[in-house]
Design a protein around this motif. Structure first.
Motif, PDB file in Angstrom:
ATOM      1  N   TYR A   1      41.626 113.591 -14.395  1.00  0.00           N
ATOM      2  CA  TYR A   1      40.219 113.408 -13.763  1.00  0.00           C
ATOM      3  C   TYR A   1      39.634 114.838 -14.012  1.00  0.00           C
ATOM      4  O   TYR A   1      40.090 115.966 -13.691  1.00  0.00           O
ATOM      5  CB  TYR A   1      40.516 113.236 -12.133  1.00  0.00           C
ATOM      6  N   PHE A   2      38.428 114.803 -14.109  1.00  0.00           N
ATOM      7  CA  PHE A   2      37.622 116.040 -14.575  1.00  0.00           C
ATOM      8  C   PHE A   2      36.401 116.139 -14.086  1.00  0.00           C
ATOM      9  O   PHE A   2      35.772 114.981 -13.642  1.00  0.00           O
ATOM     10  CB  PHE A   2      37.448 116.337 -15.952  1.00  0.00           C
ATOM     11  N   TYR A   3      35.780 117.241 -13.529  1.00  0.00           N
ATOM     12  CA  TYR A   3      34.766 117.582 -12.682  1.00  0.00           C
ATOM     13  C   TYR A   3      33.695 118.763 -13.272  1.00  0.00           C
ATOM     14  O   TYR A   3      34.419 119.847 -13.541  1.00  0.00           O
ATOM     15  CB  TYR A   3      35.057 117.618 -11.247  1.00  0.00           C
ATOM     16  N   TRP A   4      32.717 118.743 -12.927  1.00  0.00           N
ATOM     17  CA  TRP A   4      31.587 119.732 -12.983  1.00  0.00           C
ATOM     18  C   TRP A   4      31.011 119.948 -11.522  1.00  0.00           C
ATOM     19  O   TRP A   4      30.604 118.955 -11.155  1.00  0.00           O
ATOM     20  CB  TRP A   4      30.581 119.723 -14.171  1.00  0.00           C
ATOM     21  N   TYR A   5      30.882 120.926 -10.984  1.00  0.00           N
ATOM     22  CA  TYR A   5      30.212 121.627  -9.822  1.00  0.00           C
ATOM     23  C   TYR A   5      29.157 122.806 -10.065  1.00  0.00           C
ATOM     24  O   TYR A   5      29.583 123.496 -10.792  1.00  0.00           O
ATOM     25  CB  TYR A   5      31.203 121.941  -8.798  1.00  0.00           C
ATOM     26  N   ARG A   6      28.302 122.540  -9.594  1.00  0.00           N
ATOM     27  CA  ARG A   6      27.304 123.703  -9.548  1.00  0.00           C
ATOM     28  C   ARG A   6      27.114 124.455  -8.307  1.00  0.00           C
ATOM     29  O   ARG A   6      27.065 123.906  -7.139  1.00  0.00           O
ATOM     30  CB  ARG A   6      25.921 123.187 -10.204  1.00  0.00           C
ATOM     31  N   GLN A   7      27.049 125.801  -8.303  1.00  0.00           N
ATOM     32  CA  GLN A   7      26.606 126.891  -7.147  1.00  0.00           C
ATOM     33  C   GLN A   7      25.504 127.685  -7.551  1.00  0.00           C
ATOM     34  O   GLN A   7      25.803 128.651  -8.176  1.00  0.00           O
ATOM     35  CB  GLN A   7      27.948 127.493  -6.763  1.00  0.00           C
TER      36      GLN A   7
ATOM     37  N   VAL B   1      29.291 115.828 -11.818  1.00  0.00           N
ATOM     38  CA  VAL B   1      29.765 114.718 -12.372  1.00  0.00           C
ATOM     39  C   VAL B   1      31.343 114.439 -12.273  1.00  0.00           C
ATOM     40  O   VAL B   1      32.043 115.722 -12.269  1.00  0.00           O
ATOM     41  CB  VAL B   1      29.167 114.786 -14.024  1.00  0.00           C
ATOM     42  N   SER B   2      31.732 113.356 -12.193  1.00  0.00           N
ATOM     43  CA  SER B   2      33.314 113.332 -12.643  1.00  0.00           C
ATOM     44  C   SER B   2      33.465 112.432 -13.819  1.00  0.00           C
ATOM     45  O   SER B   2      32.490 111.556 -14.008  1.00  0.00           O
ATOM     46  CB  SER B   2      33.776 112.474 -11.365  1.00  0.00           C
ATOM     47  N   PHE B   3      34.450 112.618 -14.401  1.00  0.00           N
ATOM     48  CA  PHE B   3      34.995 111.954 -15.793  1.00  0.00           C
ATOM     49  C   PHE B   3      36.394 111.520 -15.633  1.00  0.00           C
ATOM     50  O   PHE B   3      37.183 112.209 -15.312  1.00  0.00           O
ATOM     51  CB  PHE B   3      34.582 113.177 -16.633  1.00  0.00           C
ATOM     52  N   TYR B   4      36.382 110.195 -15.949  1.00  0.00           N
ATOM     53  CA  TYR B   4      37.944 109.649 -16.263  1.00  0.00           C
ATOM     54  C   TYR B   4      37.738 108.651 -17.183  1.00  0.00           C
ATOM     55  O   TYR B   4      36.932 107.929 -17.502  1.00  0.00           O
ATOM     56  CB  TYR B   4      38.278 109.018 -14.705  1.00  0.00           C
TER      57      TYR B   4
ATOM     58  N   PHE C   1      21.571 116.679 -18.821  1.00  0.00           N
ATOM     59  CA  PHE C   1      22.972 116.968 -18.703  1.00  0.00           C
ATOM     60  C   PHE C   1      23.732 115.987 -19.534  1.00  0.00           C
ATOM     61  O   PHE C   1      23.477 114.592 -19.485  1.00  0.00           O
ATOM     62  CB  PHE C   1      23.389 117.008 -17.363  1.00  0.00           C
ATOM     63  N   SER C   2      24.924 116.191 -20.076  1.00  0.00           N
ATOM     64  CA  SER C   2      25.649 115.467 -20.642  1.00  0.00           C
ATOM     65  C   SER C   2      26.984 116.061 -20.697  1.00  0.00           C
ATOM     66  O   SER C   2      27.172 117.456 -20.602  1.00  0.00           O
ATOM     67  CB  SER C   2      25.372 114.819 -22.024  1.00  0.00           C
ATOM     68  N   VAL C   3      27.966 115.284 -20.571  1.00  0.00           N
ATOM     69  CA  VAL C   3      29.341 115.486 -20.713  1.00  0.00           C
ATOM     70  C   VAL C   3      30.186 114.839 -21.821  1.00  0.00           C
ATOM     71  O   VAL C   3      29.847 113.762 -21.889  1.00  0.00           O
ATOM     72  CB  VAL C   3      30.198 115.330 -19.089  1.00  0.00           C
ATOM     73  N   GLU C   4      31.367 115.638 -22.275  1.00  0.00           N
ATOM     74  CA  GLU C   4      32.062 115.123 -23.350  1.00  0.00           C
ATOM     75  C   GLU C   4      33.246 115.714 -23.426  1.00  0.00           C
ATOM     76  O   GLU C   4      33.752 116.590 -22.889  1.00  0.00           O
ATOM     77  CB  GLU C   4      31.395 115.403 -24.516  1.00  0.00           C
ATOM     78  N   ARG C   5      34.395 114.803 -23.703  1.00  0.00           N
ATOM     79  CA  ARG C   5      35.927 115.139 -23.879  1.00  0.00           C
ATOM     80  C   ARG C   5      36.038 115.272 -25.319  1.00  0.00           C
ATOM     81  O   ARG C   5      36.730 113.981 -25.741  1.00  0.00           O
ATOM     82  CB  ARG C   5      36.750 114.884 -23.071  1.00  0.00           C
ATOM     83  N   PRO C   6      35.561 115.952 -26.232  1.00  0.00           N
ATOM     84  CA  PRO C   6      35.509 115.609 -27.773  1.00  0.00           C
ATOM     85  C   PRO C   6      36.722 115.550 -28.455  1.00  0.00           C
ATOM     86  O   PRO C   6      36.979 115.086 -29.342  1.00  0.00           O
ATOM     87  CB  PRO C   6      34.567 116.659 -28.492  1.00  0.00           C
TER      88      PRO C   6
ATOM     89  N   LYS D   1      26.830 119.888 -21.351  1.00  0.00           N
ATOM     90  CA  LYS D   1      25.599 120.403 -22.004  1.00  0.00           C
ATOM     91  C   LYS D   1      24.284 120.141 -21.188  1.00  0.00           C
ATOM     92  O   LYS D   1      24.270 119.174 -20.678  1.00  0.00           O
ATOM     93  CB  LYS D   1      25.389 119.557 -23.409  1.00  0.00           C
ATOM     94  N   ILE D   2      23.702 121.052 -21.316  1.00  0.00           N
ATOM     95  CA  ILE D   2      22.141 121.123 -20.829  1.00  0.00           C
ATOM     96  C   ILE D   2      21.268 121.163 -22.018  1.00  0.00           C
ATOM     97  O   ILE D   2      21.460 122.070 -22.678  1.00  0.00           O
ATOM     98  CB  ILE D   2      22.139 122.138 -19.923  1.00  0.00           C
ATOM     99  N   ARG D   3      20.474 119.978 -22.203  1.00  0.00           N
ATOM    100  CA  ARG D   3      19.770 120.060 -23.547  1.00  0.00           C
ATOM    101  C   ARG D   3      18.668 120.855 -23.504  1.00  0.00           C
ATOM    102  O   ARG D   3      18.248 121.436 -24.558  1.00  0.00           O
ATOM    103  CB  ARG D   3      19.355 118.556 -23.686  1.00  0.00           C
TER     104      ARG D   3
END
Lengths: 116, 112
Positions: free
Chosen positions: B31-37, B47-50, B65-70, B78-80
């Motif tokens: 499980y992977f996450y992005w948090y912002r402060q 966002v959470s990613f599984y 915003f987008s996320v990827e596990r390439p 990514k922030i466009r």
């Protein structure tokens, strides 16, 4: 969404003294997890202590302990024998394990300054 | 002890530019996450990613915003087209056990 409230924006404590940080939360769940994270000036997020709601015994990690009052939805952190390295921002966080993603909901933080 | 690695530690970008923030989670976490402060404010879930897809996203995580596990090891945010208000500290985290979050040391994004 769960609400986590930290009512003390800043606290100051003399080295070797004890300081207690308050945290309250709002939830209708019976089982959940609570955490305290430390964020020093480096801004890294460091887990200090966690508590499972189904456990009645308060968690303890060395000089850090919690007072978990489930009925009152209160989760305070006590730092004993404060050290200069304890100077940091401290965040209380809530996790609902019934959600799909186990995300953390954070409070606004309390800045702790330990004075020499 | 296993770590979550984030690169770069600090990125400065022009408003309107695309940025990619990179993270290497702990290898056996799922499980992977992005948090912002935002500076001086609370840490907010993005966002959470599984299982190679987004499992939940917050209101902040809009179409920019987008996320990827390439490649099975990196996890990117990514922030466009960056805006001034995207300036913040971005934390990646991975999770093994239910409560076993590990945070990276963060990427400070400054949009000018």
């Amino acid at each position: 969404a769960q609400t986590v409230t930290q009512s003390q924006p800043e606290m100051s404590v003399q080295e070797a003294e004890t300081v207690t940080l308050s945290c309250t939360y709002d939830t209708s769940e019976n089982n959940y997890y609570l955490f305290w994270y430390k964020q020093p000036p480096s801004r890294q997020m460091i887990l200090v202590i966690r508590q499972e709601a189904y456990k009645q015994q308060n968690a303890t990690e060395n000089r850090f302990s919690v007072n978990f009052q489930k009925a009152a939805k209160s989760f305070s952190l006590k730092i004993s024998d404060s050290q200069l390295g304890d100077t940091a921002m401290y965040f209380c966080a809530f996790m609902n394990p019934r959600s799909n993603d186990y995300k953390l909901s954070f409070g606004a933080g309390t800045t702790v300054t330990v004075r020499a | 002890e296993p770590e979550v690695t984030q690169t770069p530690s600090h990125q400065v970008t022009q408003m309107g530019q695309e940025v990619i923030l990179r993270c290497v989670p702990i290898s056996n976490h799922l499980y992977f996450y992005w948090y912002r402060q935002i500076l001086g404010q609370k840490v907010e879930f993005l966002v959470s990613f599984y299982n190679n897809e987004i499992s939940e996203k917050s209101e902040i995580f809009d179409d920019q915003f987008s996320v990827e596990r390439p490649d099975g090891s990196n996890f990117t945010l990514k922030i466009r087209s960056t805006k001034l208000e995207d300036s913040a500290m971005y934390f990646c985290a991975s999770r093994g056990q239910i409560y076993g979050y590990t945070f990276g040391s963060g990427t400070r994004l400054t949009v000018v």
